[in-house]
Design a protein around this motif. Structure first.
Motif, PDB file in Angstrom:
ATOM      1  N   GLU A  11     -31.516 -25.831 -39.447  1.00 24.85           N
ATOM      2  CA  GLU A  11     -32.493 -24.764 -39.370  1.00 24.85           C
ATOM      3  C   GLU A  11     -31.964 -23.493 -40.007  1.00 24.85           C
ATOM      4  N   CYS A  12     -32.864 -22.676 -40.521  1.00 26.47           N
ATOM      5  CA  CYS A  12     -32.498 -21.384 -41.109  1.00 26.47           C
ATOM      6  C   CYS A  12     -31.968 -20.466 -40.007  1.00 26.47           C
ATOM      7  N   TYR A  13     -30.841 -19.814 -40.276  1.00 24.09           N
ATOM      8  CA  TYR A  13     -30.248 -18.956 -39.263  1.00 24.09           C
ATOM      9  C   TYR A  13     -31.069 -17.687 -39.028  1.00 24.09           C
ATOM     10  N   LYS A  14     -31.979 -17.382 -39.943  1.00 24.15           N
ATOM     11  CA  LYS A  14     -32.739 -16.140 -39.821  1.00 24.15           C
ATOM     12  C   LYS A  14     -34.099 -16.360 -39.182  1.00 24.15           C
ATOM     13  N   CYS A  15     -34.850 -17.375 -39.658  1.00 24.01           N
ATOM     14  CA  CYS A  15     -36.208 -17.570 -39.139  1.00 24.01           C
ATOM     15  C   CYS A  15     -36.380 -18.857 -38.348  1.00 24.01           C
ATOM     16  N   GLY A  16     -35.376 -19.760 -38.392  1.00 23.70           N
ATOM     17  CA  GLY A  16     -35.453 -20.993 -37.620  1.00 23.70           C
ATOM     18  C   GLY A  16     -36.230 -22.107 -38.280  1.00 23.70           C
ATOM     19  N   LEU A  69     -34.593 -26.485 -43.120  1.00 25.70           N
ATOM     20  CA  LEU A  69     -34.125 -26.276 -44.494  1.00 25.70           C
ATOM     21  C   LEU A  69     -34.167 -27.582 -45.273  1.00 25.70           C
ATOM     22  N   GLY A  70     -34.473 -27.465 -46.539  1.00 25.85           N
ATOM     23  CA  GLY A  70     -34.447 -28.615 -47.437  1.00 25.85           C
ATOM     24  C   GLY A  70     -33.200 -28.601 -48.293  1.00 25.85           C
ATOM     25  N   PRO A  71     -33.202 -29.316 -49.398  1.00 29.72           N
ATOM     26  CA  PRO A  71     -32.022 -29.345 -50.280  1.00 29.72           C
ATOM     27  C   PRO A  71     -31.855 -28.072 -51.097  1.00 29.72           C
ATOM     28  N   GLU A  72     -32.864 -27.195 -51.105  1.00 22.33           N
ATOM     29  CA  GLU A  72     -32.757 -25.983 -51.903  1.00 22.33           C
ATOM     30  C   GLU A  72     -31.774 -25.005 -51.267  1.00 22.33           C
ATOM     31  N   LYS A  75     -27.177 -20.832 -49.126  1.00 17.58           N
ATOM     32  CA  LYS A  75     -26.161 -21.678 -49.762  1.00 17.58           C
ATOM     33  C   LYS A  75     -24.838 -21.603 -49.015  1.00 17.58           C
ATOM     34  N   MET A  76     -24.346 -20.397 -48.769  1.00 17.13           N
ATOM     35  CA  MET A  76     -23.071 -20.231 -48.060  1.00 17.13           C
ATOM     36  C   MET A  76     -23.183 -20.709 -46.616  1.00 17.13           C
ATOM     37  N   TYR A  77     -24.337 -20.470 -45.988  1.00 18.79           N
ATOM     38  CA  TYR A  77     -24.544 -20.919 -44.612  1.00 18.79           C
ATOM     39  C   TYR A  77     -24.428 -22.439 -44.510  1.00 18.79           C
ATOM     40  N   LYS A  78     -25.012 -23.146 -45.487  1.00 24.51           N
ATOM     41  CA  LYS A  78     -24.921 -24.606 -45.484  1.00 24.51           C
ATOM     42  C   LYS A  78     -23.473 -25.073 -45.620  1.00 24.51           C
ATOM     43  N   LYS A  79     -22.709 -24.368 -46.488  1.00 21.73           N
ATOM     44  CA  LYS A  79     -21.307 -24.752 -46.664  1.00 21.73           C
ATOM     45  C   LYS A  79     -20.519 -24.551 -45.373  1.00 21.73           C
ATOM     46  N   ILE A  80     -20.768 -23.425 -44.703  1.00 20.81           N
ATOM     47  CA  ILE A  80     -20.056 -23.156 -43.446  1.00 20.81           C
ATOM     48  C   ILE A  80     -20.375 -24.223 -42.408  1.00 20.81           C
ATOM     49  N   VAL A  81     -21.657 -24.574 -42.264  1.00 16.85           N
ATOM     50  CA  VAL A  81     -22.051 -25.610 -41.296  1.00 16.85           C
ATOM     51  C   VAL A  81     -21.439 -26.955 -41.670  1.00 16.85           C
TER      52      VAL A  81
END
Length: 466
Positions: free
Chosen positions: A2-7, A10-13, A24-30
């Protein structure tokens, strides 16, 4: 994910399809956090619990709300006997995700088992007492306490390691090895356990080398035909001379014993029996006194343990209650019940929270206070405009108690107006003066001067000189 801002999902974009945030960075951290979680899970499955703790801590450094990693870390702590650390992780996990969280079941299982809580308290007390005995060099008492700890909590790796260390200090390497093997079965790659085992192997190997060296130096081996003969290194063949000397010495001893030792030997035997009886009596008395002292020390120690266990139980229950209040405040905050959230936060003892929980508490406290002030001020001002001055005074007094300067003094001004309309003139005068002193150029200060002058004339109070 889920998006950390709006919930939103998320897709592959690299952007959120709902709010357009760059994720992009959020996905890498997760992804990194999940990678270390999987490493921790693999190590836990093969009972490399130390390695699992290290991997899971790294996972939580990247993503503090990785619920699976935090719950697994709590289970690993619980498996090594660290029940308090496990409870802390589960409480934090429940705060981060209140619904559909396995941590809720873990906490319920532990908190509902009063016998388990009592055992945890006794284990902590006895382990700390054993540490004190070790610092005082009372290793015998430390061994007794640690054996009690292990009987109460067989999975507590620290207790096995400390008991093994005491045995190593006393040179009892086999007994130390036994407890280290048990610790190794619980946590296979614990570095402390491995270091202690290496120390035992080194000490035993050194003793074996010394024995072999001593045996080699004191003996000489030579071959006679097909036989190998081992004899002392300094052996000399003086059989004939020694035979003559032995005969002469034997004759001398026999004559001397005949003339001088018969009667004195009888007297000496009687005296020896008497001395032995007296010594035995003294030993018995000393042994009884020692046993009495040991029993008295045990009674004193048990009394202290009972008192400490009761105190520790109260402290543990207080900590659990504090976390429960924090969770209740968080639930009320999420439901928009600001007043209930504020009341619950006010009852939380901040000193009992760990660092992460303190951050949650402080963030929630700040936001609840801000929203509480805003909501209460709006309700108080609305009551004032409806001429409900009693209600307005009650609500605005709460705002002024928390922040007297709220809305650039407007809260204090309208509270003064409410007090004036319900004939609480002295309270109104104090607030008018505050507005005049702190906001002299505002229209509220301009009005407050007239109202204050009227109140002073009505009450017969001399106006303050400017």
């Amino acid at each position: 994910m889920e998006c950390y801002k709006c919930g939103a999902l998320l897709g592959p974009e690299d952007q959120c399809p709902n709010c357009g945030t760059d994720v992009k960075m959020y996905k890498k951290i997760v992804a990194v956090s999940n990678y270390y979680y999987n490493r921790g899970l693999e190590r836990a499955r093969v009972r490399d619990l130390t390695g699992a703790v290290e991997a899971l801590r790294v996972s939580l450094q990247y993503n503090k709300i990785n619920i699976d990693a935090r719950n697994l870390l709590g289970l690993v702590y619980y498996e090594t006997g660290e029940t308090v650390s496990a409870l802390s992780e589960w409480v934090i996990s429940k705060n981060c995700q209140d619904k559909e969280n396995a941590a809720e079941r873990y906490l319920a299982d532990v908190q509902s088992n009063q016998a388990l809580l009592n055992t945890i308290n006794q284990t902590i007390k006895k382990y700390n007492q054993a540490l004190t005995y070790c610092r005082q060099d009372s290793t015998d008492l430390a061994v007794i306490q640690l054996k009690k700890v292990i009987s109460l909590n067989p999975k507590l790796v620290k207790a096995h390691q400390l008991l093994a260390l005491v045995y190593i200090k006393d040179g009892k390497y086999e007994q130390a090895r036994k407890y280290l093997r048990t610790a190794e079965q619980i946590d296979r790659n614990n570095t402390i356990t491995m270091r202690y085992l290496a120390e035992i192997r080194e000490q035993i190997g050194e003793k074996t080398k010394q024995k072999k060296r001593k045996k080699k130096e004191t003996t000489v081996a030579y071959s006679s035909g097909n036989d190998t003969i081992i004899q002392p290194a300094n052996l000399r063949d003086n059989t004939g001379v020694m035979m003559i000397v032995n005969i002469l010495v034997g004759l001398l001893i026999g004559v001397t014993a005949t003339w001088f030792l018969i009667v004195p030997n009888i007297r000496q035997g009687l005296q020896k029996d008497t001395n032995a009886a007296v010594s035995e009596a003294n030993d018995t008395i000393a042994s009884k006194n020692q046993q009495i002292q040991i029993l008295q020390d045990q009674v004193d120690s048990l009394t202290e343990e009972v008192a400490s266990a009761q105190s520790a139980n109260a402290d543990t229950q207080e900590t659990i209650d504090t976390y429960a209040k924090l969770m209740a405040a968080y639930q009320a905050y999420r439901n928009g019940e600001l007043e209930n959230a504020g009341d619950a936060l006010a009852s939380v003892d901040e000193s009992l929270l760990d660092a992460t929980s303190k951050q949650i508490y402080e963030a929630m406290r700040t936001e609840v206070d801000a929203k509480y002030l805003e909501t209460t001020y709006d309700e108080g001002y609305g009551a004032y405009t409806r001429y409900e001055y009693e209600t307005s005074a009650d609500l605005l007094q709460k705002v002024v108690d928390m922040d007297k300067t709220y809305h650039n003094g407007e809260a204090a001004y309208y509270l003064a107006q409410s007090y004036r309309n319900i004939d609480k003139l002295r309270e109104a005068a104090v607030l008018y003066q505050f507005v005049i002193d702190n906001y002299p150029s505002s229209y509220q200060a301009y009005n407050a001067k007239d109202y204050l002058e009227d109140i002073q004339n009505e009450l017969g109070i001399a106006p303050e000189s400017e």
